[in-house]
Design a protein around this motif. Structure first.
Motif, PDB file in Angstrom:
ATOM      1  N   MET A  59      36.015   0.814 -83.290  1.00 12.78           N
ATOM      2  CA  MET A  59      35.755   2.112 -84.638  1.00 12.78           C
ATOM      3  C   MET A  59      35.771   3.354 -83.253  1.00 12.78           C
ATOM      4  SD  MET A  59      31.566   1.710 -85.107  1.00 12.78           S
ATOM      5  CE  MET A  59      30.703   2.335 -86.590  1.00 12.78           C
ATOM      6  N   VAL A  60      36.932   3.607 -84.403  1.00 14.61           N
ATOM      7  CA  VAL A  60      37.298   5.075 -84.211  1.00 14.61           C
ATOM      8  C   VAL A  60      36.400   6.696 -84.142  1.00 14.61           C
ATOM      9  CG1 VAL A  60      39.738   6.159 -84.042  1.00 14.61           C
ATOM     10  CG2 VAL A  60      39.060   4.130 -84.548  1.00 14.61           C
ATOM     11  N   PHE A  61      36.504   6.799 -83.102  1.00  9.38           N
ATOM     12  CA  PHE A  61      35.485   8.133 -83.343  1.00  9.38           C
ATOM     13  C   PHE A  61      36.602  10.024 -83.223  1.00  9.38           C
ATOM     14  CE2 PHE A  61      32.741   5.164 -82.430  1.00  9.38           C
ATOM     15  CZ  PHE A  61      31.548   4.994 -82.612  1.00  9.38           C
ATOM     16  N   ASN A  62      36.065  10.792 -83.925  1.00 11.81           N
ATOM     17  CA  ASN A  62      36.299  12.225 -83.457  1.00 11.81           C
ATOM     18  C   ASN A  62      35.693  12.518 -82.837  1.00 11.81           C
ATOM     19  OD1 ASN A  62      37.685  13.834 -83.622  1.00 11.81           O
ATOM     20  ND2 ASN A  62      37.453  14.766 -85.395  1.00 11.81           N
ATOM     21  N   ASN A  63      36.585  13.075 -81.416  1.00  9.88           N
ATOM     22  CA  ASN A  63      35.518  13.438 -80.691  1.00  9.88           C
ATOM     23  C   ASN A  63      35.984  14.851 -79.843  1.00  9.88           C
ATOM     24  OD1 ASN A  63      37.859  14.159 -79.122  1.00  9.88           O
ATOM     25  ND2 ASN A  63      37.746  12.158 -76.981  1.00  9.88           N
ATOM     26  N   THR A  64      36.014  15.316 -80.962  1.00  8.49           N
ATOM     27  CA  THR A  64      36.316  17.052 -81.154  1.00  8.49           C
ATOM     28  C   THR A  64      34.630  17.996 -81.009  1.00  8.49           C
ATOM     29  OG1 THR A  64      36.716  19.074 -82.519  1.00  8.49           O
ATOM     30  CG2 THR A  64      35.994  18.171 -84.071  1.00  8.49           C
ATOM     31  N   LYS A  65      34.733  19.505 -80.877  1.00 16.02           N
ATOM     32  CA  LYS A  65      33.535  19.900 -80.567  1.00 16.02           C
ATOM     33  C   LYS A  65      33.807  20.879 -80.883  1.00 16.02           C
ATOM     34  CE  LYS A  65      30.756  20.500 -76.820  1.00 16.02           C
ATOM     35  NZ  LYS A  65      30.476  20.762 -75.187  1.00 16.02           N
ATOM     36  N   VAL A  66      32.476  21.492 -82.145  1.00 15.63           N
ATOM     37  CA  VAL A  66      32.567  22.492 -82.145  1.00 15.63           C
ATOM     38  C   VAL A  66      31.953  23.856 -81.736  1.00 15.63           C
ATOM     39  CG1 VAL A  66      31.245  24.038 -84.564  1.00 15.63           C
ATOM     40  CG2 VAL A  66      31.284  21.145 -84.207  1.00 15.63           C
ATOM     41  N   VAL A  67      32.420  24.696 -81.962  1.00 14.96           N
ATOM     42  CA  VAL A  67      32.290  26.063 -81.265  1.00 14.96           C
ATOM     43  C   VAL A  67      31.859  27.234 -82.221  1.00 14.96           C
ATOM     44  CG1 VAL A  67      34.648  25.661 -80.170  1.00 14.96           C
ATOM     45  CG2 VAL A  67      34.970  27.023 -82.055  1.00 14.96           C
ATOM     46  N   PRO A  68      30.925  27.911 -81.643  1.00 15.06           N
ATOM     47  CA  PRO A  68      30.596  29.305 -81.929  1.00 15.06           C
ATOM     48  C   PRO A  68      31.415  29.832 -82.732  1.00 15.06           C
ATOM     49  CG  PRO A  68      29.713  28.787 -80.112  1.00 15.06           C
ATOM     50  CD  PRO A  68      31.088  28.051 -79.242  1.00 15.06           C
ATOM     51  N   LYS A 220      27.543  -5.463 -79.100  1.00 18.40           N
ATOM     52  CA  LYS A 220      28.037  -6.469 -80.500  1.00 18.40           C
ATOM     53  C   LYS A 220      29.366  -6.840 -80.128  1.00 18.40           C
ATOM     54  CE  LYS A 220      26.797  -8.458 -84.306  1.00 18.40           C
ATOM     55  NZ  LYS A 220      26.981  -7.406 -86.226  1.00 18.40           N
ATOM     56  N   GLY A 221      30.120  -6.777 -79.334  1.00 15.60           N
ATOM     57  CA  GLY A 221      31.688  -6.209 -79.123  1.00 15.60           C
ATOM     58  C   GLY A 221      32.723  -5.560 -80.106  1.00 15.60           C
ATOM     59  N   ILE A 222      32.170  -4.664 -80.390  1.00 19.19           N
ATOM     60  CA  ILE A 222      32.504  -3.862 -81.317  1.00 19.19           C
ATOM     61  C   ILE A 222      33.502  -3.284 -80.516  1.00 19.19           C
ATOM     62  CG2 ILE A 222      32.904  -2.372 -83.005  1.00 19.19           C
ATOM     63  CD1 ILE A 222      29.780  -4.254 -84.217  1.00 19.19           C
ATOM     64  N   HIS A 223      34.498  -2.835 -80.589  1.00 21.54           N
ATOM     65  CA  HIS A 223      35.320  -1.882 -79.191  1.00 21.54           C
ATOM     66  C   HIS A 223      35.331  -0.446 -79.800  1.00 21.54           C
ATOM     67  CE1 HIS A 223      36.890  -5.763 -77.392  1.00 21.54           C
ATOM     68  NE2 HIS A 223      37.033  -5.730 -78.390  1.00 21.54           N
ATOM     69  N   ASN A 270      43.973  -8.773 -85.874  1.00 19.73           N
ATOM     70  CA  ASN A 270      43.117  -9.401 -85.433  1.00 19.73           C
ATOM     71  C   ASN A 270      42.051  -9.241 -85.558  1.00 19.73           C
ATOM     72  OD1 ASN A 270      44.821 -11.050 -84.547  1.00 19.73           O
ATOM     73  ND2 ASN A 270      45.301  -9.619 -83.136  1.00 19.73           N
ATOM     74  N   GLY A 271      41.204  -7.530 -86.240  1.00 19.82           N
ATOM     75  CA  GLY A 271      40.147  -7.295 -86.588  1.00 19.82           C
ATOM     76  C   GLY A 271      40.440  -6.173 -87.412  1.00 19.82           C
ATOM     77  N   ASP A 272      38.855  -5.504 -88.132  1.00 18.71           N
ATOM     78  CA  ASP A 272      38.613  -4.094 -88.488  1.00 18.71           C
ATOM     79  C   ASP A 272      39.015  -2.588 -88.225  1.00 18.71           C
ATOM     80  OD1 ASP A 272      38.201  -4.976 -91.307  1.00 18.71           O
ATOM     81  OD2 ASP A 272      36.430  -6.174 -90.792  1.00 18.71           O
ATOM     82  N   ILE A 273      39.735  -1.733 -88.428  1.00 13.92           N
ATOM     83  CA  ILE A 273      39.440  -1.188 -87.791  1.00 13.92           C
ATOM     84  C   ILE A 273      38.046  -0.192 -88.994  1.00 13.92           C
ATOM     85  CG2 ILE A 273      40.813   1.455 -87.721  1.00 13.92           C
ATOM     86  CD1 ILE A 273      43.493  -0.805 -87.081  1.00 13.92           C
TER      87      ILE A 273
END
Length: 410
Positions: A59-68, A220-223, A270-273
């Protein structure tokens, strides 16, 4: 140049204003989740998401942070001028710009610009604030070209610009909410895992995730891994041309770590992205073309450095590498240069006929009619996007940034 001939009017639906979620749900994970699974549509609670994902997925997340990024200034005459910060110009590096302690230049959008011909602006405040008086934040015009307007900010107190923005600016919530920024937006228009400052719009698919849901994903074993794409104001720009070929995509900076690339490489076969949000999709899919350019440069013995994935590149490229080989070329390059991360920019547009290289599952909200984000959804699940949005409308789902979520499985 080959551009798909797509009439934007074919990607529309009726969105009454009362279906737009103008405020977030009481709890982040209290939203609903529509599940589109290979043609079958169902719905459940967002908290059920981990139970419908497969162990071994990435599972790929975008870790950007919103600025004021919204700042309100006034002229000596009293005229108000809003300045919307887009991205740093001098210095260009986000971290370096945010660390500046007296002055920096940003590319901006200026509201009421016709009333600002010259002269410095001072920060507008509705009531006395000793801290803001001491900072004495000012803005002066630093230039203008075909790419935009540039403003120099200067202030006192030797505070980092990031702190100055926190004290003086407002979170830029989407214009379609038709309201001013409120205290609730300071927390809720930001993901819980936001880390790297730079966005002027939230990667809204991530707004639903809580520590509890993330913990269940882990058990759940999801990376999990992250990319960082700083979302620009262009994400709200409507498509004004009849055909998508006439629309110009905005350029956004992104970075990706060696660890994330390595996880992608190991998961492809081997797995879903699973991409969390369209910004994660655009980052991941841009990597293929980045890797291809890197491979060709190394093969020809020429110099290569991180660069821009252009808007129509996917539709005009001889794709002689597999996605895995593309990632491998980037990993080899990073190893040879002892790099821990890669940076680049992307203008990629994903529309029907696009062939996805990495993303096999998508978690996303419901998007505006006739938007490039809706085109991306149509590219991912085909004509069934109409069934998905019709189901969401008939079953009282909440739409757009603060709305409900969906899991799309082509």
């Amino acid at each position: 140049m080959n551009c798909p001939k797509i009439d934007i009017s074919e990607f529309s639906y009726d969105l009454p204003h009362d279906r737009i979620a103008t405020y977030p749900a009481q709890r982040r994970d209290a939203s609903r989740l529509l599940i589109y699974n290979k043609g079958v549509i169902d719905d459940t609670a967002f908290t059920s998401l981990p139970s419908v994902l497969s162990p071994g997925s990435l599972m790929v997340f975008n870790n950007t942070k919103v600025v004021p990024a919204r700042l309100l200034f006034q002229k000596s005459t009293g005229a108000l001028i809003e300045i919307f910060c887009l991205e740093p110009h001098e210095p260009r590096d986000y971290a370096v710009s945010f660390a500046c302690d007296s002055t920096c230049v940003w590319k901006v959008i200026v509201g009421n610009k016709k009333k600002w011909k010259d002269g410095d602006l001072e920060l507008y405040t509705t009531q006395g604030n000793r801290e803001l008086d001491i900072i004495d934040l000012r803005a002066s015009m630093a230039g203008e070209d075909e790419n935009g307007v540039y403003v120099r900010f200067s202030w006192k107190g030797q505070l980092p610009f990031s702190q100055v923005l926190d004290m003086c600016g407002k979170i830029p919530i989407p214009p379609y909410l038709n309201r001013e920024t409120q205290d609730i937006d300071l927390e809720r228009y930001q993901t819980t895992y936001a880390l790297v400052r730079g966005s002027v719009a939230a990667p809204t698919a991530g707004l639903h995730f809580t520590d509890s849901v993330l913990g269940e994903i882990d058990s759940k074993g999801i990376h999990r891994s992250t990319v960082c794409l700083h979302v620009g104001a262009g994400t709200f720009l409507p498509v004004k041309s009849r055909y998508i070929s006439g629309h110009q995509m905005h350029s956004e900076p992104f970075s990706i770590s060696l660890n994330t690339l390595d996880q992608l490489y190991k998961t492809i076969d081997n797995g879903d992205i699973i991409a969390v949000g369209t910004t994660s999709v655009r980052t991941l899919e841009s990597l293929y073309y980045m890797g291809l350019r890197c491979y060709n440069a190394v093969k020809s013995g020429s110099q290569w450095c991180e660069d821009v994935t252009s808007q129509w590149e996917p539709y005009n490229t001889d794709e002689q590498l597999s996605p895995k080989q593309s990632i491998e070329s980037l990993l080899d390059y990073m190893t040879s240069k002892s790099l821990s991360s890669l940076t680049g920019r992307t203008r990629i547009i994903i529309v029907p006929s696009y062939k996805f290289k990495f993303v096999t599952r998508l978690v996303t909200n419901f998007h505006q009619p006739q938007s490039t984000l809706l085109l991306l959804i149509a590219a991912f699940i085909g004509e069934d996007w109409k069934r998905v949005y019709d189901y969401a409308m008939k079953n009282d789902f909440r739409f757009l940034s603060y709305g409900d979520s969906s899991l799309l499985i082509p």
